[in-house]
Design a protein around this motif. Sequence first.
Motif, PDB file in Angstrom:
ATOM      1  N   UNK A  18       0.833  -1.195   0.000  1.00  0.00           N
ATOM      2  CA  UNK A  18       0.000   0.000   0.000  1.00  0.00           C
ATOM      3  C   UNK A  18       0.869   1.246   0.000  1.00  0.00           C
ATOM      4  N   UNK A  21       2.214   1.606  -3.492  1.00  0.00           N
ATOM      5  CA  UNK A  21       1.108   2.023  -4.361  1.00  0.00           C
ATOM      6  C   UNK A  21       0.782   3.495  -4.127  1.00  0.00           C
ATOM      7  N   UNK A  25       1.456   6.075  -7.084  1.00  0.00           N
ATOM      8  CA  UNK A  25       0.268   6.655  -7.705  1.00  0.00           C
ATOM      9  C   UNK A  25       0.157   8.140  -7.376  1.00  0.00           C
ATOM     10  N   UNK A  28       2.683   9.730  -9.833  1.00  0.00           N
ATOM     11  CA  UNK A  28       2.507   9.542 -11.269  1.00  0.00           C
ATOM     12  C   UNK A  28       1.064   9.545 -11.734  1.00  0.00           C
ATOM     13  N   UNK A  29       0.128   9.414 -10.800  1.00  0.00           N
ATOM     14  CA  UNK A  29      -1.268   9.346 -11.258  1.00  0.00           C
ATOM     15  C   UNK A  29      -2.143  10.415 -10.620  1.00  0.00           C
ATOM     16  N   UNK A  30      -2.209  10.430  -9.306  1.00  0.00           N
ATOM     17  CA  UNK A  30      -3.205  11.321  -8.687  1.00  0.00           C
ATOM     18  C   UNK A  30      -2.875  12.780  -8.930  1.00  0.00           C
ATOM     19  N   UNK A  32      -1.152  14.276 -11.508  1.00  0.00           N
ATOM     20  CA  UNK A  32      -1.575  14.751 -12.833  1.00  0.00           C
ATOM     21  C   UNK A  32      -3.080  14.667 -13.053  1.00  0.00           C
ATOM     22  N   UNK A  33      -3.711  13.572 -12.610  1.00  0.00           N
ATOM     23  CA  UNK A  33      -5.144  13.417 -12.914  1.00  0.00           C
ATOM     24  C   UNK A  33      -5.959  14.458 -12.153  1.00  0.00           C
TER      25      UNK A  33
ATOM     26  N   UNK B 158      -1.252  -4.274  -7.462  1.00  0.00           N
ATOM     27  CA  UNK B 158      -0.494  -3.012  -7.442  1.00  0.00           C
ATOM     28  C   UNK B 158       0.012  -2.703  -8.845  1.00  0.00           C
ATOM     29  N   UNK B 161      -2.871  -1.594 -10.981  1.00  0.00           N
ATOM     30  CA  UNK B 161      -3.311  -0.228 -10.664  1.00  0.00           C
ATOM     31  C   UNK B 161      -2.333   0.805 -11.204  1.00  0.00           C
ATOM     32  N   UNK B 162      -1.040   0.521 -11.012  1.00  0.00           N
ATOM     33  CA  UNK B 162      -0.032   1.463 -11.509  1.00  0.00           C
ATOM     34  C   UNK B 162      -0.137   1.553 -13.023  1.00  0.00           C
ATOM     35  N   UNK B 165      -3.580   3.457 -13.921  1.00  0.00           N
ATOM     36  CA  UNK B 165      -3.585   4.893 -13.633  1.00  0.00           C
ATOM     37  C   UNK B 165      -2.389   5.615 -14.233  1.00  0.00           C
ATOM     38  N   UNK B 166      -1.311   4.845 -14.478  1.00  0.00           N
ATOM     39  CA  UNK B 166      -0.206   5.441 -15.215  1.00  0.00           C
ATOM     40  C   UNK B 166      -0.659   5.806 -16.622  1.00  0.00           C
ATOM     41  N   UNK B 168      -3.777   6.284 -17.528  1.00  0.00           N
ATOM     42  CA  UNK B 168      -4.767   7.356 -17.423  1.00  0.00           C
ATOM     43  C   UNK B 168      -4.078   8.705 -17.329  1.00  0.00           C
ATOM     44  N   UNK B 169      -3.045   8.768 -16.458  1.00  0.00           N
ATOM     45  CA  UNK B 169      -2.369  10.046 -16.237  1.00  0.00           C
ATOM     46  C   UNK B 169      -1.668  10.496 -17.509  1.00  0.00           C
ATOM     47  N   UNK B 172      -3.416  12.621 -20.135  1.00  0.00           N
ATOM     48  CA  UNK B 172      -3.730  14.025 -19.830  1.00  0.00           C
ATOM     49  C   UNK B 172      -2.618  14.964 -20.263  1.00  0.00           C
ATOM     50  N   UNK B 178      -9.386  13.801 -21.257  1.00  0.00           N
ATOM     51  CA  UNK B 178      -9.166  12.376 -21.035  1.00  0.00           C
ATOM     52  C   UNK B 178      -9.369  11.578 -22.310  1.00  0.00           C
ATOM     53  N   UNK B 186     -11.544   8.655 -14.919  1.00  0.00           N
ATOM     54  CA  UNK B 186     -11.782  10.023 -14.449  1.00  0.00           C
ATOM     55  C   UNK B 186     -13.093  10.184 -13.689  1.00  0.00           C
ATOM     56  N   UNK B 189     -12.505   8.968 -10.219  1.00  0.00           N
ATOM     57  CA  UNK B 189     -11.686   9.898  -9.434  1.00  0.00           C
ATOM     58  C   UNK B 189     -12.534  11.093  -9.014  1.00  0.00           C
ATOM     59  N   UNK B 214      -8.002   8.003  -2.786  1.00  0.00           N
ATOM     60  CA  UNK B 214      -8.044   7.379  -4.112  1.00  0.00           C
ATOM     61  C   UNK B 214      -7.299   6.054  -4.105  1.00  0.00           C
ATOM     62  N   UNK B 215      -6.109   6.047  -3.517  1.00  0.00           N
ATOM     63  CA  UNK B 215      -5.331   4.803  -3.457  1.00  0.00           C
ATOM     64  C   UNK B 215      -6.117   3.751  -2.697  1.00  0.00           C
ATOM     65  N   UNK B 218      -9.275   2.458  -4.770  1.00  0.00           N
ATOM     66  CA  UNK B 218      -8.965   1.608  -5.921  1.00  0.00           C
ATOM     67  C   UNK B 218      -8.239   0.345  -5.500  1.00  0.00           C
TER      68      UNK B 218
END
Lengths: 164, 370
Positions: A18, A21, A25, A28-30, A32-33, B158, B161-162, B165-166, B168-169, B172, B178, B186, B189, B214-215, B218
Amino acid sequence: MDLVTPDVGLLFWTFISFAILFFVLKKFAWKPIVGTVNDREQSIKDALASAENAKKEMQNLTADNERILKEARAEREMMIKEARDLKTKMISDAKEETKATTDKMIIQAQEAIENEKKSAMADLKNQVASLSVEIAEKVIKGELSNKDKQLKIVEDMLGEATLN
Amino acid sequence: MKTTKFNIIKNLILGLFFVLASTPSFAIDIANDSKDSEIEEEFNVTDMIMHHVKDAHEFHVMDWKGHAISIPLPIILWTENGLVTFMSSEFQHDDLGNVVVEKNGQNFVKFHEEIYYANDSANEEGSYLTLNTEDHPENSYPMDFSITKLVFSMFFSVILLVFIFGLSARSYHKNGVPKGIAKFTEPLVVFIRDEVAIPNIGEKNYKKFMPFLLSLFFFIWINNMMGLIPFFPFSANLSGNIAFTLVLALITFVITTIVANKEYWKHIFWMPGVPVPMKLFLAPIEFMGIFIKPISLMIRLFANITAGHIIVLSLISLIFIFESIWIAPISIAFSFFISIIEVLVVAIQAYIFTMLSALYIGSAMEEHEH
């Protein structure tokens, strides 16, 4: 009982997983998103606000235009009204003036006619008087020669004599 | 042995139950098989279900002709002599403490998916363990940090998910619109932000906790979903394991305690606005509440997901309890129905866990005006 006894290994790996993760995330994810979504929503909000402003301005402009148009219309109406009044006034003035002149002329003419008539009557009187005198002269002359003849002369004279 | 024969049927049904349902000849074979095995051993539903719901040191893919096909997973032990690692295949699928693996001068046996130090010699049943009256080994055991089936599944989730969402990101990066998978992620989120974070934590502070929520959401959701898929490399009951939910609930608890403001503690130990006897009465209750909240989180997720697995497995087991193939359509129809409901339940449980976490964090940061 095994079911509700947590294994230390799984505890450890869950925590590690966790944590990894979360940090991966997050970076690299949250970031930017969520960042992009928030930015986009902000820009949409701004765009909507500016559109609203533009609309308001447009409304103001339209209102101004309408006001100006109204004023112009009112002014035109006023001008037309003034012109009409002026026209009416001019016509009536002219009419009055003409009437006054005519009246005056009529009066003058009447006066002139009266004067002519008076002088004509005076002339007539004079002529009648002189005729009367002539007639009297002739009558007297005829009387003197023949009574009948004299009479006849008078009658003739009278027949000849036309008044006027 | 009965169990291996049963495993053929069980795994095929779990994995390919539609194929099975449409193949009558195969079904008859199964019926015959189970008749043969009746003599050997009574089918134990509880054992079978528990075996499926719990962790394992190897990832069982399927059985083929009485031979188990499984992925061996690394066993990592912290023993009295330090770290010991070997592959679970060295136990040769033994789970009764009969096969000893010697590493680093120490002997290990596996019993009911736990690793123990082996006795020097086997007992009359061939086991290197000393069992007490309740069939629990009395042997000591090393700390087990193995990459078990659940840990493997967790790593897989994991990575998934990476990856998701990698991707997805990345979509952008260009213009903030999106594309592809981001069109799917999106709304989720945004849902977490608008329905979970902002209402519970508040406009002012929510941004700090978005990555965590969010983590959390998901991570729970994907593991719930993976648990529902009944074949390799899914099917692990990770989110129905108390260790998993314990860690997540503990993280929520730690965050709640760290971010809590003075008002929060004041409301626990000296509730404002009530008479003094009431304050004294409420303080222990509120204090217990600090711990009950995360514990309820832990138990709720664990119980819901485990219950879902148990129901599906129980319905499938009906076939073997009644020992009739004619029960299969009913039991499959029911388990299919429950599976559909489970899809909903797992999403709701992930949402509830996240929502309550946000609520607890939010209530710890709340600024009271009075």
